[in-house]
Write an enzyme that holds these catalytic residues in place. Structure first.
Site: not given
Ligand code: BTN
Length: 335
Positions: A196, A131, A331
């Site tokens: 995570k 993201r 925070r």
């Molecule tokens: C995040 O930042 O939390 C989202 C991560 C998403 C990763 C997945 S792996 C499969 C798909 N292909 C990608 O390039 N990204 C998503």
């Protein structure tokens, strides 16, 4: 250099050789050369190319041959399909050894008119996307990276909340596997023991007002390789650390796909409403002092959960405000 040696720099040999080495056993250069009909030099070169192209280590030992340090259970279309409950007519599974990003790849397939229900898994992403422009570290063969193409023929209520519903799908699957300590961090990070475990990236193609395609990308840390561990700049965990998981990667892939499709079918008809309670029950930051990091500012407030469409509710000076994007942190915490 022989003509054969030149040809072996081509990908098919690398892929066949890598598949063979995934059993984790030693294979002599001579036996491999015979098996693939090339010279021993060609095998040596292909091994070198694999280490470069897949960011992998290959042990090369005199008198024994080549091997991967650990066996890898490769994802397999028929194994995933036979473990799935969802009707095969609706879902088309593809497995790749390597791709830049499964999301990017499926976005391309969407543009070429590929059908809804196309699911692409990869063993390795050269440029996995996270993201907000981040990189998703995607080492070979340990984790799950997959993207699902879903077409909506008419506008769907709550589309921005789709990622939250997919987060719920992930939690359901992980609970079935006996993983505890699961939480959701708005909008759709899956945490385990406050670290995570999985992330979701939704990308859109088409007009919000008409038919459009959505690519749902999921990355789930199953067993992170030791080299990749150092590259990740967030606090993370993998399933291998979170608990004993008694399913294979192929079964896990099938479970994930089944649940994601089930959630999408309900979401298409009813939007986020059927998932809101489950999401709230897992809310990591409910009633906590948080910061919401936007592109150009940081907003402080008390997290008051989500509204019925998936927007984040932040209390600021006794007023509730809705936010639709951003990165949440406790925070004063770095991540
Ligand atoms: C995040 O930042 O939390 C989202 C991560 C998403 C990763 C997945 S792996 C499969 C798909 N292909 C990608 O390039 N990204 C998503």
């Amino acid at each position: 250099m022989t003509r054969q040696d030149i040809l072996v720099t081509a990908m098919p040999l690398q892929h066949d050789l890598l598949r063979q080495l995934c059993d984790g056993r030693f294979h002599s250069g001579e036996a491999l050369a015979r098996q693939f009909g090339v010279t021993r030099t060609a095998i040596w070169k292909a091994c070198k190319a694999i280490t470069r192209n897949f960011d992998l280590r290959i042990d090369a030992v005199n008198g024994r041959g080549y091997r991967l340090p650990e066996a890898v259970e490769l994802l397999d279309k028929s194994a995933i399909e036979s473990a799935m409950q969802t009707s095969q007519e609706n879902i088309d599974v593809h497995t790749l050894l390597s791709v830049d990003s499964t999301n990017r790849h499926v976005m391309d397939l969407a543009a070429q008119g590929e059908a809804s229900g196309t699911a692409v898994f990869a063993e390795y992403q050269r440029a996995g996307r996270g993201r907000r422009g981040r990189t998703w570290v995607s080492p070979f063969g340990g984790n799950l990276y997959f993207s699902l193409l879903w077409r909506f023929t008419q506008p769907v209520a709550d589309l921005p909340g789709l990622g939250l519903a997919v987060g719920v799908a992930l939690v359901r699957v992980l609970r079935k596997l006996g993983i505890s300590g699961l939480e959701l961090k708005w909008p759709n990070d899956v945490l385990c023991q406050r670290r995570k475990l999985a992330g979701v990236l939704i990308e859109l193609q088409g007009e919000m007002s008409g038919p459009y395609a959505v690519v749902i990308g999921i990355g789930l840390n199953v067993r992170m390789s030791s080299t990749a561990k150092q590259e990740i700049d967030q606090s993370w965990i993998d399933l291998a650390t979170a608990g004993e998981v008694a399913v294979s990667r192929n079964q896990l892939a099938a479970l994930l796909l089944d649940e994601t499709v089930a959630v999408l079918q309900v979401f298409t008809e009813q939007g986020l409403a059927p998932f809101v309670d489950e999401w709230r029950e897992c809310d990591r930051f409910r009633d906590q002092d948080v910061e919401l990091h936007l592109a150009d500012q940081v907003i402080r407030g008390i997290a008051r959960g989500i509204d019925e469409h998936g927007a984040l509710l932040l209390e600021q000076q006794q007023q509730l405000k809705r936010y639709y994007s951003g990165d949440m942190r406790l925070r004063g915490m770095e991540v």
